[in-house]
Design a protein around this motif. Sequence first.
Motif, PDB file in Angstrom:
ATOM      1  N   LYS A   1       0.826  -1.197   0.000  1.00 27.52           N
ATOM      2  CA  LYS A   1       0.000   0.000   0.000  1.00 27.52           C
ATOM      3  C   LYS A   1       0.872   1.262   0.000  1.00 27.52           C
ATOM      4  CE  LYS A   1      -3.298  -2.984   0.400  1.00 27.52           C
ATOM      5  NZ  LYS A   1      -3.092  -4.430   0.290  1.00 27.52           N
ATOM      6  N   SER A   2       2.008   1.228   0.685  1.00 25.62           N
ATOM      7  CA  SER A   2       2.819   2.443   0.819  1.00 25.62           C
ATOM      8  C   SER A   2       3.684   2.715  -0.406  1.00 25.62           C
ATOM      9  CB  SER A   2       3.695   2.346   2.065  1.00 25.62           C
ATOM     10  OG  SER A   2       4.541   1.225   1.981  1.00 25.62           O
ATOM     11  N   VAL A   3       4.057   1.687  -1.159  1.00 26.47           N
ATOM     12  CA  VAL A   3       4.833   1.905  -2.390  1.00 26.47           C
ATOM     13  C   VAL A   3       4.069   1.262  -3.555  1.00 26.47           C
ATOM     14  CG1 VAL A   3       7.057   1.707  -3.566  1.00 26.47           C
ATOM     15  CG2 VAL A   3       6.995   1.944  -1.073  1.00 26.47           C
ATOM     16  N   ALA A   4       4.137  -0.052  -3.672  1.00 26.97           N
ATOM     17  CA  ALA A   4       3.432  -0.728  -4.772  1.00 26.97           C
ATOM     18  C   ALA A   4       3.400  -2.223  -4.504  1.00 26.97           C
ATOM     19  CB  ALA A   4       4.128  -0.460  -6.105  1.00 26.97           C
ATOM     20  N   PRO A   5       2.270  -2.878  -4.827  1.00 25.24           N
ATOM     21  CA  PRO A   5       2.159  -4.313  -4.540  1.00 25.24           C
ATOM     22  C   PRO A   5       2.986  -5.192  -5.467  1.00 25.24           C
ATOM     23  CG  PRO A   5       0.098  -3.448  -5.458  1.00 25.24           C
ATOM     24  CD  PRO A   5       1.017  -2.293  -5.324  1.00 25.24           C
ATOM     25  N   GLY A   6       3.340  -4.661  -6.665  1.00 23.52           N
ATOM     26  CA  GLY A   6       4.047  -5.477  -7.652  1.00 23.52           C
ATOM     27  C   GLY A   6       5.417  -5.937  -7.201  1.00 23.52           C
ATOM     28  N   PHE A   7       5.993  -5.272  -6.181  1.00 24.00           N
ATOM     29  CA  PHE A   7       7.290  -5.719  -5.653  1.00 24.00           C
ATOM     30  C   PHE A   7       7.161  -7.006  -4.850  1.00 24.00           C
ATOM     31  CE2 PHE A   7       8.342  -1.080  -5.986  1.00 24.00           C
ATOM     32  CZ  PHE A   7       9.430  -1.213  -6.826  1.00 24.00           C
ATOM     33  N   ARG A   8       5.971  -7.239  -4.299  1.00 21.93           N
ATOM     34  CA  ARG A   8       5.738  -8.406  -3.428  1.00 21.93           C
ATOM     35  C   ARG A   8       6.744  -8.451  -2.279  1.00 21.93           C
ATOM     36  NH1 ARG A   8       1.961  -8.469  -3.079  1.00 21.93           N
ATOM     37  NH2 ARG A   8       1.610 -10.501  -2.233  1.00 21.93           N
ATOM     38  N   VAL A   9       6.769  -7.406  -1.486  1.00 21.05           N
ATOM     39  CA  VAL A   9       7.624  -7.404  -0.298  1.00 21.05           C
ATOM     40  C   VAL A   9       6.813  -6.924   0.902  1.00 21.05           C
ATOM     41  CG1 VAL A   9       9.730  -6.533   0.813  1.00 21.05           C
ATOM     42  CG2 VAL A   9       9.748  -7.031  -1.639  1.00 21.05           C
ATOM     43  N   GLY A  10       6.836  -7.742   1.939  1.00 14.26           N
ATOM     44  CA  GLY A  10       6.281  -7.400   3.236  1.00 14.26           C
ATOM     45  C   GLY A  10       7.273  -7.822   4.294  1.00 14.26           C
ATOM     46  N   TRP A  11       6.889  -7.696   5.566  1.00  9.90           N
ATOM     47  CA  TRP A  11       7.810  -8.105   6.621  1.00  9.90           C
ATOM     48  C   TRP A  11       7.034  -8.579   7.842  1.00  9.90           C
ATOM     49  CZ3 TRP A  11       6.744  -2.956   5.605  1.00  9.90           C
ATOM     50  CH2 TRP A  11       6.342  -2.154   6.674  1.00  9.90           C
ATOM     51  N   ILE A  12       7.730  -9.344   8.665  1.00 13.17           N
ATOM     52  CA  ILE A  12       7.163  -9.787   9.931  1.00 13.17           C
ATOM     53  C   ILE A  12       8.157  -9.476  11.032  1.00 13.17           C
ATOM     54  CG2 ILE A  12       7.880 -12.155   9.341  1.00 13.17           C
ATOM     55  CD1 ILE A  12       5.587 -13.083  11.197  1.00 13.17           C
ATOM     56  N   VAL A  13       7.635  -8.962  12.147  1.00 15.12           N
ATOM     57  CA  VAL A  13       8.448  -8.691  13.334  1.00 15.12           C
ATOM     58  C   VAL A  13       8.004  -9.669  14.416  1.00 15.12           C
ATOM     59  CG1 VAL A  13       9.174  -6.968  15.027  1.00 15.12           C
ATOM     60  CG2 VAL A  13       8.514  -6.240  12.710  1.00 15.12           C
ATOM     61  N   ALA A  14       8.955 -10.409  14.984  1.00 21.33           N
ATOM     62  CA  ALA A  14       8.624 -11.439  15.984  1.00 21.33           C
ATOM     63  C   ALA A  14       9.874 -11.740  16.806  1.00 21.33           C
ATOM     64  CB  ALA A  14       8.114 -12.703  15.283  1.00 21.33           C
ATOM     65  N   PRO A  15       9.719 -12.497  17.894  1.00 23.79           N
ATOM     66  CA  PRO A  15      10.910 -12.892  18.654  1.00 23.79           C
ATOM     67  C   PRO A  15      11.917 -13.605  17.746  1.00 23.79           C
ATOM     68  CG  PRO A  15       8.927 -13.428  19.888  1.00 23.79           C
ATOM     69  CD  PRO A  15       8.483 -13.001  18.523  1.00 23.79           C
ATOM     70  N   SER A  16      13.210 -13.419  18.003  1.00 24.34           N
ATOM     71  CA  SER A  16      14.232 -13.946  17.096  1.00 24.34           C
ATOM     72  C   SER A  16      14.142 -15.471  16.965  1.00 24.34           C
ATOM     73  CB  SER A  16      15.630 -13.519  17.541  1.00 24.34           C
ATOM     74  OG  SER A  16      15.833 -13.843  18.894  1.00 24.34           O
ATOM     75  N   GLU A  17      13.742 -16.169  18.028  1.00 25.99           N
ATOM     76  CA  GLU A  17      13.618 -17.629  17.931  1.00 25.99           C
ATOM     77  C   GLU A  17      12.525 -18.015  16.929  1.00 25.99           C
ATOM     78  OE1 GLU A  17      12.931 -19.536  21.726  1.00 25.99           O
ATOM     79  OE2 GLU A  17      12.435 -21.445  20.754  1.00 25.99           O
ATOM     80  N   VAL A  18      11.480 -17.226  16.902  1.00 26.68           N
ATOM     81  CA  VAL A  18      10.401 -17.470  15.935  1.00 26.68           C
ATOM     82  C   VAL A  18      10.869 -17.130  14.515  1.00 26.68           C
ATOM     83  CG1 VAL A  18       8.097 -16.692  15.225  1.00 26.68           C
ATOM     84  CG2 VAL A  18       8.579 -17.149  17.647  1.00 26.68           C
ATOM     85  N   ILE A  19      11.561 -16.000  14.396  1.00 27.26           N
ATOM     86  CA  ILE A  19      12.073 -15.614  13.073  1.00 27.26           C
ATOM     87  C   ILE A  19      13.004 -16.695  12.524  1.00 27.26           C
ATOM     88  CG2 ILE A  19      13.556 -13.948  11.842  1.00 27.26           C
ATOM     89  CD1 ILE A  19      10.775 -12.830  12.391  1.00 27.26           C
ATOM     90  N   GLU A  20      13.871 -17.236  13.380  1.00 22.65           N
ATOM     91  CA  GLU A  20      14.795 -18.291  12.918  1.00 22.65           C
ATOM     92  C   GLU A  20      14.038 -19.452  12.281  1.00 22.65           C
ATOM     93  OE1 GLU A  20      17.444 -19.613  16.081  1.00 22.65           O
ATOM     94  OE2 GLU A  20      18.018 -17.507  16.409  1.00 22.65           O
ATOM     95  N   LYS A  21      12.955 -19.858  12.910  1.00 24.96           N
ATOM     96  CA  LYS A  21      12.176 -20.970  12.363  1.00 24.96           C
ATOM     97  C   LYS A  21      11.461 -20.553  11.068  1.00 24.96           C
ATOM     98  CE  LYS A  21      11.450 -24.736  13.748  1.00 24.96           C
ATOM     99  NZ  LYS A  21      11.977 -26.061  13.286  1.00 24.96           N
ATOM    100  N   LEU A  22      10.918 -19.341  11.064  1.00 26.59           N
ATOM    101  CA  LEU A  22      10.228 -18.864   9.851  1.00 26.59           C
ATOM    102  C   LEU A  22      11.202 -18.741   8.680  1.00 26.59           C
ATOM    103  CD1 LEU A  22       7.914 -16.098  11.396  1.00 26.59           C
ATOM    104  CD2 LEU A  22       7.194 -18.348  10.544  1.00 26.59           C
ATOM    105  N   VAL A  23      12.440 -18.369   8.963  1.00 30.97           N
ATOM    106  CA  VAL A  23      13.460 -18.265   7.915  1.00 30.97           C
ATOM    107  C   VAL A  23      13.688 -19.638   7.283  1.00 30.97           C
ATOM    108  CG1 VAL A  23      15.938 -17.912   7.510  1.00 30.97           C
ATOM    109  CG2 VAL A  23      14.624 -16.208   8.790  1.00 30.97           C
ATOM    110  N   LEU A  24      13.792 -20.665   8.109  1.00 30.46           N
ATOM    111  CA  LEU A  24      13.989 -22.022   7.568  1.00 30.46           C
ATOM    112  C   LEU A  24      12.794 -22.443   6.724  1.00 30.46           C
ATOM    113  CD1 LEU A  24      15.513 -23.802  10.680  1.00 30.46           C
ATOM    114  CD2 LEU A  24      16.703 -23.114   8.594  1.00 30.46           C
ATOM    115  N   MET A  25      11.598 -22.082   7.194  1.00 30.77           N
ATOM    116  CA  MET A  25      10.402 -22.438   6.433  1.00 30.77           C
ATOM    117  C   MET A  25      10.391 -21.708   5.091  1.00 30.77           C
ATOM    118  SD  MET A  25       7.793 -22.388   9.691  1.00 30.77           S
ATOM    119  CE  MET A  25       6.286 -22.352   8.720  1.00 30.77           C
ATOM    120  N   LYS A  26      10.710 -20.423   5.129  1.00 32.01           N
ATOM    121  CA  LYS A  26      10.710 -19.671   3.863  1.00 32.01           C
ATOM    122  C   LYS A  26      11.797 -20.196   2.932  1.00 32.01           C
ATOM    123  CE  LYS A  26      10.808 -15.125   1.688  1.00 32.01           C
ATOM    124  NZ  LYS A  26       9.901 -15.465   0.573  1.00 32.01           N
ATOM    125  N   GLN A  27      12.962 -20.546   3.501  1.00 29.05           N
ATOM    126  CA  GLN A  27      14.029 -21.105   2.663  1.00 29.05           C
ATOM    127  C   GLN A  27      13.538 -22.359   1.942  1.00 29.05           C
ATOM    128  OE1 GLN A  27      17.286 -23.211   4.576  1.00 29.05           O
ATOM    129  NE2 GLN A  27      18.743 -22.137   3.266  1.00 29.05           N
TER     130      GLN A  27
END
Lengths: 389, 389
Positions: free
Chosen positions: A232-258
Motif C-alpha cells: 500500500k505504501s509503495v506498490a504491490p508489484g514488488f511483493r515485499v512485506g515483513w514480519i516482526v517477531a521474537p528472534s527464535e520465531v524468526i529463525e524458524k520462519l526463515v527455515l520455512m521460507k528457505q
Amino acid sequence: MARMLTWSDRFTPYARRIIPSAIRGLASLPRAADTISFGPGEPDPTLFPVDEVAERLNRIMAEPAVARAALQYGPTEGDMALRERLCGYMAAKGVKCSPANILLTNGSQQALDLVVELLVQPGATVMAQIPCYPGALQIFSAHGAEVVPPGAQGPRPALIYAMATFCNPTGLSLAEDQRGDLVALARRLDTVLVEDDPYEVLRYDGTELPPLLGFERSVEEARTFYLGTFSKSVAPGFRVGWIVAPSEVIEKLVLMKQSEDLQAGTLAQACLAGLFDFATTVHASRLRDAYRIRRDAMLSALDLEMRNLAHWKVPDGGFFLWLTLPGIKDATALLARAAVAGVTFVPGAAFHAGAGGENALRLSFSAAPVGRIAEGVARLAQVVRDSPV
Amino acid sequence: MARMLTWSDRFTPYARRIIPSAIRGLASLPRAADTISFGPGEPDPTLFPVDEVAERLNRIMAEPAVARAALQYGPTEGDMALRERLCGYMAAKGVKCSPANILLTNGSQQALDLVVELLVQPGATVMAQIPCYPGALQIFSAHGAEVVPPGAQGPRPALIYAMATFCNPTGLSLAEDQRGDLVALARRLDTVLVEDDPYEVLRYDGTELPPLLGFERSVEEARTFYLGTFSKSVAPGFRVGWIVAPSEVIEKLVLMKQSEDLQAGTLAQACLAGLFDFATTVHASRLRDAYRIRRDAMLSALDLEMRNLAHWKVPDGGFFLWLTLPGIKDATALLARAAVAGVTFVPGAAFHAGAGGENALRLSFSAAPVGRIAEGVARLAQVVRDSPV
C-alpha cells in the motif's frame, strides 16, 4: 480392476481444503461498459511513485557491483539494509527491534501464511473479528482451522488474528484501550496475537495509535507478531512485506521460507531499501492527501444518497467503507443487479467464514477516479431503492 | 501450575520437521583469506545481462501505463505475455501446452514446494535418485516424506522426483531410453513424475535431449509436471520460475499460490517477458560459452592433479562435477581442512537423505574465476593427499 485415481483423489487434505475465494468469482459478473468499481481493494496505480522507482532502478543498474548483487541470490532473511530501515520505522512506532527480529516476505499474505503454517494444525481454533479480510479466512480454512470471535469460550486458540488499524473491510480501528485489552487477552489465553497492519500509513484523521506490538514489554518477550507490507505504501508489484517477531520465531520462519521459496526478490528489496526514506515521508504524505479526498467524496455522496438506505461509520484511514443495509437481504444478489447498473462492490458474505454479512457490503474508495465516486454511489443508491423488499 | 509453553511447543509438526540444511552451516567454517570457492551453486554474477536488464527496466518505466501495470497486483497465474512465450519455449522442446498449463512461481523452489504440498502427506514415500538436490530433500523431509530410490519396492510413492538433465549434484543426464523408462515407471506405479530442469539451457556438449514431459502423449494427459526457472538463464534475483502441468492441476496450484503469497513479482515478470527472446538465444549462447570454459578448466586441472585420488564423470552441461574419493572416509571433515587451505566444496553427505556420500563431494565451477580454477583444484588435491588414511 481398480478405479483409476482422479487428480483430486491424489490431492492432500490441505490442497482439497483450498477453494476459490468468494471475491474471485465476482470478477466475471456481467456489467455495464462504464462500470464504476468500488470492488477490489487495490491501490490506485496513478499514485505509484513511478519516477522515483525508475530513478532508483537506474541507480542500482548503473553500478555493476550493485546491479549484480541485486540480480543474485540473497539471504532468506532479506536485505540487511532494508531490515535496518524497518527497525528505524518500527522504533518510530514505539517498537524496539533488531534485524534478527525481522523476516522479509512476499507481501504480508506470505507472512500470515508462514505464521499459520508455524502455529495452526487442522482442527485448531483461530480467533478473528468478523467481518475479516478474505485472504486471511482463506489461509485459516486451508489449514483446517475454525474461526471464532475474540473471547469465545473453548479450547486455547492457536492464534488471534487482528487488523487493529483501518481494518479490511470495515475501515475501523481499535481504540487504545481495546488494543491493550487484546494484547492482554492473548496473554491470558496463552496464545499468539497476529497483528496484520497493511493500511497503517494511510491515516487521514486523528492521531496515530501504537501498534498492538507496542503494548508488549519487548519484541523478544512478545506474543504479538507484527505483519507489515510495502503493497500500500509503495506498490504491490514488488511483493515485499515483513514480519516482526521474537528472534527464535524468526529463525524458524526463515527455515520455512528457505524451504518454500528461498527468498523474496532481490532487486525488489534493493529498490525498496533505496526508496525507503522517500516512501515513508514525502510519498506517504501524498498518498494520504490523495486518498483522503476520495474517502471524503464517498462520504459526501453517501450522506446525499444513502442516508435512509444504509448505516456506516467514518473510517480515519485505509481504503474501505462498510455499509449495512437494513432493507437488503442478499448483498450478493444486489451486486449482480448493481453491476448491470454500472457499479460494483464486494458483498459482505465474502468477509465471513460461515453465514453472515448478507445485508452488508464493502465499498473501496481507493481505485475509483475521484470524479466518478458520486455517480457510483448514486447508481448504488438507485439499485438499493429498486430492490425487492 | 501448568508449565509455560515454549515456542517450539507451539510449533506445528511441519514447522518442527524443518531443520537447517547441511549446506547452510558450512558457510561459517574458518577459511583462508584467499579461499577459492567451489561450494555454492550460484551463477557467476559477472555473467548477468545487466545492460539488457537495465534497458528493459527503462522501457517499462518510461511508459506510464506499462510502469503502473508492472507495479500493480497481477494475476496469480502470472503474466500472460510471459506464459505465452513459455509455451513457445516448451514447444521448441517438443512439449505442446497452453497458458492454462502454466503457473509462474517464485523460482522452481516454490514450484516444487507447491507440488509437494499438493501430493505428499506425512508418512508418504517419494522416489528420488540419490545424491539429490538438497533443497528438494529439505522440502520432502519438511512434509514428512521418506525418500527411496526409483523402482524401490513398497507402497505407491506420492511422486517421483528427477533432475534428468545436468543433475545437481552429479552434473549427469539420463539418456533418452532412461527418460522413457522413467516416464513409464511413473505410469506403472500410478504416480506423478516431477521433472526439475533448472540447468537445461547450459549444455556445452552433445545434442539436446527431450524433457521427460516430452515422452507423454500430451500435457493434459501427462503425469509428468515440468519445473523451469529463470534463475540460471537470466538471474535468480527475479525469483521467477514456472511449472507445466495438466490444467486441472494448475487450477488447484493457482488457488494454493493465491492463498500463500498471491503472485510472483509483477515487475520481475514484465522484465523477463521483455528479455525472453534475448535470454533464450544470444544470452544463452554467451552463458554456454563462458561456463564451458570453466568446466573444461576444471576437468583439465582434475586430470592433472587428481587422477589417482578421485573418480569423476564428464558432465555435458550445468554447474557441477561430482568426485568420489576412495581414500576419503569423511568429506565433511575434509572440507574443514580444505577451507583452511583455501578451497571449498560441498561434501557429498549434503545430497543424501540419510547416510551416504561420505567419500564424495560436489565441485561447482560456476562461480570461481576461471583463472583460479587450476589453483583451487591443486589445493584440493594437496589436502586430499595430506589426509589421514
